[in-house]
Design a protein around this motif. Structure first.
Motif, PDB file in Angstrom:
ATOM      1  N   LYS A 280       0.783  -1.227   0.105  1.00  0.00           N
ATOM      2  CA  LYS A 280      -0.136   0.583  -0.302  1.00  0.00           C
ATOM      3  C   LYS A 280       0.680   1.101  -0.239  1.00  0.00           C
ATOM      4  CE  LYS A 280      -4.037   2.183   1.924  1.00  0.00           C
ATOM      5  NZ  LYS A 280      -4.919   1.457   3.439  1.00  0.00           N
ATOM      6  N   GLY A 281       0.866   1.885  -1.497  1.00  0.00           N
ATOM      7  CA  GLY A 281       2.106   2.547  -1.350  1.00  0.00           C
ATOM      8  C   GLY A 281       3.791   2.661  -1.690  1.00  0.00           C
ATOM      9  N   GLN A 282       3.913   1.226  -0.551  1.00  0.00           N
ATOM     10  CA  GLN A 282       5.718   1.748  -0.585  1.00  0.00           C
ATOM     11  C   GLN A 282       6.888   1.722  -1.141  1.00  0.00           C
ATOM     12  OE1 GLN A 282       3.336  -0.392   0.793  1.00  0.00           O
ATOM     13  NE2 GLN A 282       3.723  -1.914   2.731  1.00  0.00           N
ATOM     14  N   ARG A 283       7.337   2.858  -0.992  1.00  0.00           N
ATOM     15  CA  ARG A 283       8.116   3.038  -2.321  1.00  0.00           C
ATOM     16  C   ARG A 283       9.894   2.545  -2.354  1.00  0.00           C
ATOM     17  NH1 ARG A 283       8.454   9.284  -0.508  1.00  0.00           N
ATOM     18  NH2 ARG A 283       9.012   8.593   1.759  1.00  0.00           N
ATOM     19  N   TYR A 284      10.271   2.437  -3.700  1.00  0.00           N
ATOM     20  CA  TYR A 284      11.491   2.257  -4.207  1.00  0.00           C
ATOM     21  C   TYR A 284      11.101   0.842  -4.133  1.00  0.00           C
ATOM     22  CZ  TYR A 284      12.070   7.218  -2.761  1.00  0.00           C
ATOM     23  OH  TYR A 284      12.667   8.130  -2.272  1.00  0.00           O
ATOM     24  N   ILE A 285      10.328  -0.080  -4.267  1.00  0.00           N
ATOM     25  CA  ILE A 285      10.592  -1.687  -4.623  1.00  0.00           C
ATOM     26  C   ILE A 285      11.127  -1.991  -5.235  1.00  0.00           C
ATOM     27  CG2 ILE A 285       9.338  -4.185  -4.522  1.00  0.00           C
ATOM     28  CD1 ILE A 285       7.276  -2.275  -3.608  1.00  0.00           C
ATOM     29  N   ALA A 286      12.180  -2.533  -5.233  1.00  0.00           N
ATOM     30  CA  ALA A 286      13.446  -4.012  -6.558  1.00  0.00           C
ATOM     31  C   ALA A 286      14.215  -2.389  -7.719  1.00  0.00           C
ATOM     32  CB  ALA A 286      12.223  -4.255  -7.644  1.00  0.00           C
ATOM     33  N   THR A 287      14.785  -1.561  -6.183  1.00  0.00           N
ATOM     34  CA  THR A 287      14.894  -0.411  -6.683  1.00  0.00           C
ATOM     35  C   THR A 287      16.139  -0.838  -6.588  1.00  0.00           C
ATOM     36  OG1 THR A 287      13.496   1.527  -5.948  1.00  0.00           O
ATOM     37  CG2 THR A 287      16.220   2.018  -6.662  1.00  0.00           C
ATOM     38  N   GLY A 288      17.230  -1.073  -7.516  1.00  0.00           N
ATOM     39  CA  GLY A 288      18.750  -0.813  -7.866  1.00  0.00           C
ATOM     40  C   GLY A 288      19.479  -2.441  -7.856  1.00  0.00           C
TER      41      GLY A 288
END
Length: 251
Positions: free
Chosen positions: A39-47
């Motif tokens: 629910k709106g968590q940011r940056y999932i799998a970033t980098g």
């Protein structure tokens, strides 16, 4: 040896904690993630890089898959802004809507969105070495699609949308575009085009690119290929690689 799988219930989990748990699991050999309660968590799998897969249930927050190099993400729901920001490689499927600035500066990989997208999708999109990034949009797009685009391909279908009142794309499509190509199913209203752009029927070589990516799109969302290809496609591209050159130096 097959990698490990992990399911995380993210309901109420702060985005930093969630991403720390994911990164720790990757170092422990987990390659397949199922995330529930997003629910709106940011940056999932970033980098993240390598042969990793994510199935996400819910609505991930901004910059999911940013700077990503290889993982595969499937979202069973909508996605917020900044999806695939400067993505280098990978495969993202959104079984719903997506927000603004999707694929910003994208250099490689594929993004498939079943329904509509927001504003400035594909802005500064570019090809990098042998990589040719592709965005396929099943619905309609907002203003400035492909703004300052320098490479790759955007395929806009305009089919899977509840915005029956809206044109297939917003204003200023391809403004500042100096490379790459935008394929549109059907016609592009002339008043929606950015300056110094041309819109012409697709040729055989263009249709090969379109058919390949439409087939992949259809597999992901369990829709028919034939109805998509039943309409004629048009190509939007710049007249030259320096369409605004005479604005900065004498001709």
């Amino acid at each position: 040896m097959a990698g490990k799988s992990l399911t995380i219930d993210a309901m109420g989990v702060y985005y930093r904690e969630l991403n720390e748990r994911i990164r720790a699991a990757v170092t422990e050999g987990v390659t397949s993630f199922t995330l529930t309660g997003i629910k709106g968590q940011r940056y999932i799998a970033t980098g993240l890089a390598g042969d990793l897969s994510f199935t996400i249930h819910g609505t991930p927050g901004q910059d999911m898959g940013a700077f990503m190099r290889g993982p595969r993400i499937r979202v069973e729901g909508n996605a917020q802004d900044g999806l695939g920001n400067t993505m280098d490689d990978g495969y993202v499927v959104v079984n719903g809507l997506a927000g603004d600035v999707l694929g910003y500066g994208m250099r490689g990989g594929h993004i498939f969105v079943r329904n509509d997208v927001g504003y400035r999708v594909g802005i500064h999109m570019k090809a990098y070495m042998e990589k040719q990034p592709v965005i396929v949009i099943g619905g309609k797009a907002g203003d400035f699609l492909g703004e300052y685009m320098a490479g790759g391909a955007i395929i806009l279908l305009g089919m899977f949308s509840d915005k029956t009142y809206a044109p297939i794309c917003g204003r200023s499509l391809g403004t500042g575009m100096h490379g790459g190509v935008i394929y549109v199913r059907g016609e592009v209203p002339e008043e929606q085009l950015g300056p110094k752009l041309k819109c012409v029927p697709c040729e055989d070589a263009d249709m090969e690119i379109i058919k390949c990516n439409v087939a992949a799109f259809a597999r992901e969302f369990d829709v028919g290929v034939e109805p998509i290809l039943a309409e004629r496609f048009h190509k939007v591209s710049p007249f030259s690689h320096r369409p605004y050159g005479n604005m900065y130096c004498p001709c």
